[in-house]
Every structure is written in C-alpha cells, then in structure tokens.
Motif scaffolding. Structure first.
Motif, PDB file in Angstrom:
ATOM      1  N   SER A  68       0.833  -1.211   0.000  1.00 23.91           N
ATOM      2  CA  SER A  68       0.000   0.000   0.000  1.00 23.91           C
ATOM      3  C   SER A  68       0.861   1.250   0.000  1.00 23.91           C
ATOM      4  O   SER A  68       0.557   2.229  -0.700  1.00 23.91           O
ATOM      5  CB  SER A  68      -0.926   0.023   1.209  1.00 23.91           C
ATOM      6  N   LEU A  69       1.933   1.244   0.778  1.00 24.18           N
ATOM      7  CA  LEU A  69       2.853   2.378   0.782  1.00 24.18           C
ATOM      8  C   LEU A  69       3.502   2.554  -0.586  1.00 24.18           C
ATOM      9  O   LEU A  69       3.665   3.674  -1.076  1.00 24.18           O
ATOM     10  CB  LEU A  69       3.926   2.196   1.854  1.00 24.18           C
ATOM     11  N   VAL A 113      11.431   2.628   5.675  1.00 21.60           N
ATOM     12  CA  VAL A 113      10.485   1.520   5.696  1.00 21.60           C
ATOM     13  C   VAL A 113      10.539   0.701   4.408  1.00 21.60           C
ATOM     14  O   VAL A 113      10.417  -0.521   4.443  1.00 21.60           O
ATOM     15  CB  VAL A 113       9.049   2.060   5.923  1.00 21.60           C
ATOM     16  N   LEU A 114      10.716   1.367   3.273  1.00 19.47           N
ATOM     17  CA  LEU A 114      10.697   0.658   1.986  1.00 19.47           C
ATOM     18  C   LEU A 114      11.916  -0.232   1.836  1.00 19.47           C
ATOM     19  O   LEU A 114      13.031   0.135   2.211  1.00 19.47           O
ATOM     20  CB  LEU A 114      10.653   1.665   0.837  1.00 19.47           C
ATOM     21  N   SER A 115      11.699  -1.382   1.264  1.00 25.51           N
ATOM     22  CA  SER A 115      12.804  -2.318   1.061  1.00 25.51           C
ATOM     23  C   SER A 115      13.649  -1.883  -0.139  1.00 25.51           C
ATOM     24  O   SER A 115      13.173  -1.144  -1.008  1.00 25.51           O
ATOM     25  CB  SER A 115      12.258  -3.732   0.847  1.00 25.51           C
ATOM     26  N   LEU A 140      14.339   0.322  -5.158  1.00 20.85           N
ATOM     27  CA  LEU A 140      15.341   1.219  -5.741  1.00 20.85           C
ATOM     28  C   LEU A 140      15.290   1.278  -7.266  1.00 20.85           C
ATOM     29  O   LEU A 140      15.412   2.366  -7.838  1.00 20.85           O
ATOM     30  CB  LEU A 140      16.745   0.832  -5.275  1.00 20.85           C
ATOM     31  N   PRO A 141      15.110   0.154  -7.979  1.00 20.45           N
ATOM     32  CA  PRO A 141      15.033   0.244  -9.444  1.00 20.45           C
ATOM     33  C   PRO A 141      13.847   1.068  -9.948  1.00 20.45           C
ATOM     34  O   PRO A 141      13.837   1.509 -11.095  1.00 20.45           O
ATOM     35  CB  PRO A 141      14.905  -1.216  -9.895  1.00 20.45           C
ATOM     36  N   VAL A 142      12.851   1.286  -9.108  1.00 16.57           N
ATOM     37  CA  VAL A 142      11.705   2.112  -9.488  1.00 16.57           C
ATOM     38  C   VAL A 142      11.940   3.566  -9.079  1.00 16.57           C
ATOM     39  O   VAL A 142      11.610   4.492  -9.813  1.00 16.57           O
ATOM     40  CB  VAL A 142      10.415   1.567  -8.831  1.00 16.57           C
ATOM     41  N   THR A 163      17.768  13.790  -1.477  1.00 20.51           N
ATOM     42  CA  THR A 163      17.068  12.511  -1.383  1.00 20.51           C
ATOM     43  C   THR A 163      17.922  11.380  -1.957  1.00 20.51           C
ATOM     44  O   THR A 163      18.003  10.290  -1.369  1.00 20.51           O
ATOM     45  CB  THR A 163      15.717  12.576  -2.114  1.00 20.51           C
ATOM     46  N   ILE A 164      18.569  11.620  -3.082  1.00 25.38           N
ATOM     47  CA  ILE A 164      19.450  10.591  -3.679  1.00 25.38           C
ATOM     48  C   ILE A 164      20.603  10.289  -2.709  1.00 25.38           C
ATOM     49  O   ILE A 164      20.948   9.127  -2.502  1.00 25.38           O
ATOM     50  CB  ILE A 164      19.970  11.047  -5.055  1.00 25.38           C
ATOM     51  N   ASN A 165      21.169  11.321  -2.106  1.00 18.61           N
ATOM     52  CA  ASN A 165      22.234  11.097  -1.138  1.00 18.61           C
ATOM     53  C   ASN A 165      21.737  10.297   0.074  1.00 18.61           C
ATOM     54  O   ASN A 165      22.445   9.441   0.585  1.00 18.61           O
ATOM     55  CB  ASN A 165      22.833  12.437  -0.672  1.00 18.61           C
ATOM     56  N   ALA A 166      20.506  10.578   0.515  1.00 17.11           N
ATOM     57  CA  ALA A 166      19.952   9.833   1.643  1.00 17.11           C
ATOM     58  C   ALA A 166      19.722   8.364   1.296  1.00 17.11           C
ATOM     59  O   ALA A 166      19.854   7.497   2.160  1.00 17.11           O
ATOM     60  CB  ALA A 166      18.633  10.476   2.091  1.00 17.11           C
ATOM     61  N   LEU A 167      19.391   8.083   0.038  1.00 14.43           N
ATOM     62  CA  LEU A 167      19.192   6.694  -0.372  1.00 14.43           C
ATOM     63  C   LEU A 167      20.491   5.889  -0.270  1.00 14.43           C
ATOM     64  O   LEU A 167      20.462   4.694   0.013  1.00 14.43           O
ATOM     65  CB  LEU A 167      18.679   6.631  -1.810  1.00 14.43           C
ATOM     66  N   PHE A 168      21.607   6.541  -0.517  1.00 11.36           N
ATOM     67  CA  PHE A 168      22.877   5.824  -0.527  1.00 11.36           C
ATOM     68  C   PHE A 168      23.676   5.950   0.765  1.00 11.36           C
ATOM     69  O   PHE A 168      24.777   5.441   0.865  1.00 11.36           O
ATOM     70  CB  PHE A 168      23.733   6.298  -1.706  1.00 11.36           C
ATOM     71  N   SER A 169      23.115   6.620   1.747  1.00 12.46           N
ATOM     72  CA  SER A 169      23.861   6.732   3.020  1.00 12.46           C
ATOM     73  C   SER A 169      23.231   5.873   4.095  1.00 12.46           C
ATOM     74  O   SER A 169      22.251   5.259   3.968  1.00 12.46           O
ATOM     75  CB  SER A 169      23.910   8.178   3.469  1.00 12.46           C
TER      76      SER A 169
END
Length: 138
Positions: free
Chosen positions: A18-19, A86-88, A92-94, A132-138
């Motif tokens: 749902s998220l 929370v997201l697995s 990431l590919p999306v 946001t991109i930096n937060a995804l990889f940190s």
C-alpha cells in the motif's frame, strides 16, 4: 499526508504494498507533470495612462509561475523521505530512475564564476532531489 505517514505507529498498520502504491501514484504525477509544457506568460500590459493612482508597481507584477512538475516533485519527495527507512531495497530500481528524470527536469544552468559569494537562496527542487538521492545511498 506525509506527516500522517511519517508516524511510526501509522506505518506499522499499513502494509508495504500500500505504501508502494502511494509512491507509484506520486511517481505517475511527476512523470505526467514533467511532460506538460509551461504555459507562456501573459503578454498583455496595461497602458500607464489607464492605471489608477492607487496601483503600485509591486501590485502589478505577477508572481513567478510554478511549473506543475515542481509541485509534483515536492509531493513525491515529501512522501519518499517519510518512507525511506520503511521501503525495502527492492524499490530502488523504481525510485532511482524517477529521481534522475526529476533531477534532469529541475536542473539549472551552472552559475557564472564569481569572486563574490552567492547570497543564500531557498532550497530548489534540484537541491531536494540531490539530498534525497544522497539519503538513499547513506
């Protein structure tokens, strides 16, 4: 909505699919808004002789028109930032291709080199996407 979904107790009650569906909805808004051209600014100007004496130049200037993509990107980034923990990693590919499309849309020309420091400015969509991109990889 981002404030409601940033609460840990609320997130625990909502399943991951749902998220992800809400994230997909916002992603669709961003994709559609990026493709929408910005309407041209109005070119009609009032004749100075027809202006009333009460109108001032500041009241005649119109605020800068914001592109719908800027609003959609802000909504997407707000939701994504509240869900990052929370997201697995399967999402990431999306997420990444959309972030890079949004970054390509929001990128500004490089500033001219100057000896004088640039005044501080409000954080742009480009800055928010990069954070946001930096937060995804940190």
């Amino acid at each position: 909505m981002a404030e409601v979904l940033s609460n840990g107790e609320t997130i625990a009650r909502i399943d991951e699919s749902s998220l992800a569906a809400v994230l997909d909805f916002y992603a669709g808004l961003v994709d559609r808004a990026i493709l929408k051209p910005l309407p041209p600014p109005p070119t009609h100007r009032r004749n100075p002789s027809s202006m009333s004496t009460k109108s001032t130049p500041s009241s005649l200037s119109s605020p800068a028109t914001k592109h719908p993509a800027d609003i959609a990107i802000t909504l997407y980034l707000d939701h994504l930032s509240s869900q990052l923990k929370v997201l697995s990693p399967d999402y990431l590919p999306v997420i990444l291709p959309l972030l890079f499309r949004a970054l390509a849309f929001a990128s500004t020309p490089l500033p001219r080199l100057s000896v004088h420091p640039h005044p501080s400015h409000k954080q742009s969509s480009e800055d928010k996407i990069t954070d946001t991109i930096n937060a995804l990889f940190s």
